[in-house]
Design a protein around this motif. Structure first.
Motif, PDB file in Angstrom:
ATOM      1  N   THR A   1      36.671  32.526  -7.111  1.00 33.12           N
ATOM      2  CA  THR A   1      36.207  33.366  -8.127  1.00 33.12           C
ATOM      3  C   THR A   1      36.570  35.124  -8.403  1.00 33.12           C
ATOM      4  OG1 THR A   1      34.212  33.722  -7.889  1.00 33.12           O
ATOM      5  CG2 THR A   1      35.250  31.585  -8.796  1.00 33.12           C
ATOM      6  N   HIS A   2      36.664  35.523  -7.130  1.00 36.08           N
ATOM      7  CA  HIS A   2      37.187  36.655  -6.232  1.00 36.08           C
ATOM      8  C   HIS A   2      38.121  36.412  -5.107  1.00 36.08           C
ATOM      9  CE1 HIS A   2      35.717  35.807  -2.696  1.00 36.08           C
ATOM     10  NE2 HIS A   2      34.095  34.700  -3.633  1.00 36.08           N
ATOM     11  N   GLY A   3      38.721  36.081  -5.427  1.00 38.05           N
ATOM     12  CA  GLY A   3      39.699  36.243  -4.487  1.00 38.05           C
ATOM     13  C   GLY A   3      39.671  36.426  -2.520  1.00 38.05           C
ATOM     14  N   TYR A   4      38.791  37.188  -2.135  1.00 37.01           N
ATOM     15  CA  TYR A   4      37.786  37.633  -1.304  1.00 37.01           C
ATOM     16  C   TYR A   4      38.224  36.928   0.264  1.00 37.01           C
ATOM     17  CZ  TYR A   4      38.380  42.163  -3.420  1.00 37.01           C
ATOM     18  OH  TYR A   4      39.619  43.648  -4.308  1.00 37.01           O
ATOM     19  N   ASP A   5      38.063  35.502   0.053  1.00 36.25           N
ATOM     20  CA  ASP A   5      37.955  34.527   1.153  1.00 36.25           C
ATOM     21  C   ASP A   5      38.944  34.041   1.455  1.00 36.25           C
ATOM     22  OD1 ASP A   5      38.146  33.607  -1.843  1.00 36.25           O
ATOM     23  OD2 ASP A   5      36.414  32.141  -1.101  1.00 36.25           O
ATOM     24  N   VAL A   6      40.149  34.912   2.616  1.00 28.34           N
ATOM     25  CA  VAL A   6      41.056  34.511   2.380  1.00 28.34           C
ATOM     26  C   VAL A   6      41.857  33.332   3.378  1.00 28.34           C
ATOM     27  CG1 VAL A   6      43.388  36.098   3.330  1.00 28.34           C
ATOM     28  CG2 VAL A   6      42.705  36.707   1.655  1.00 28.34           C
ATOM     29  N   VAL A   7      41.974  32.334   3.206  1.00 37.69           N
ATOM     30  CA  VAL A   7      42.644  31.283   4.360  1.00 37.69           C
ATOM     31  C   VAL A   7      43.912  31.378   4.676  1.00 37.69           C
ATOM     32  CG1 VAL A   7      40.574  30.160   2.950  1.00 37.69           C
ATOM     33  CG2 VAL A   7      43.347  29.392   2.625  1.00 37.69           C
TER      34      VAL A   7
END
Length: 90
Positions: free
Chosen positions: A36-42
């Motif tokens: 929901t925020h995009g800061y958990d990059v994979v």
């Protein structure tokens, strides 16, 4: 996913009329599914598919530049995720 690069592009005339000089885009990299925020990059090699992917990001940048609006990108390389299942990290 609720506000894509094409959504931002559609608002550029309004932003230009306000005198906006630059867009600050962060995060732009591929995040974990359902983020929901995009800061958990994979995946640091791909631009967010949920936001429209590389093609939509290029369209946004080109349209912004046509209006004299710069684009600032903060890739936040230290923001990473270890999602389940692990195969989301490429």
């Amino acid at each position: 996913a609720d506000f894509t690069y094409d959504d931002a592009r559609a608002r550029l005339d309004y932003l230009a009329a306000l005198g906006v000089s630059h867009l600050f885009c962060s995060p732009i990299l591929q995040a974990a599914p359902g983020s929901t925020h995009g800061y958990d990059v994979v995946d640091h090699t791909r631009i967010s598919a949920e936001c429209g992917g590389e093609d939509a990001f290029r369209r946004l940048c080109e349209a912004a530049h046509e209006r004299g609006i710069g684009v600032v990108v903060d890739v936040v390389p230290n923001h990473m995720a270890v999602p389940t299942p692990l195969w989301h990290n490429l």
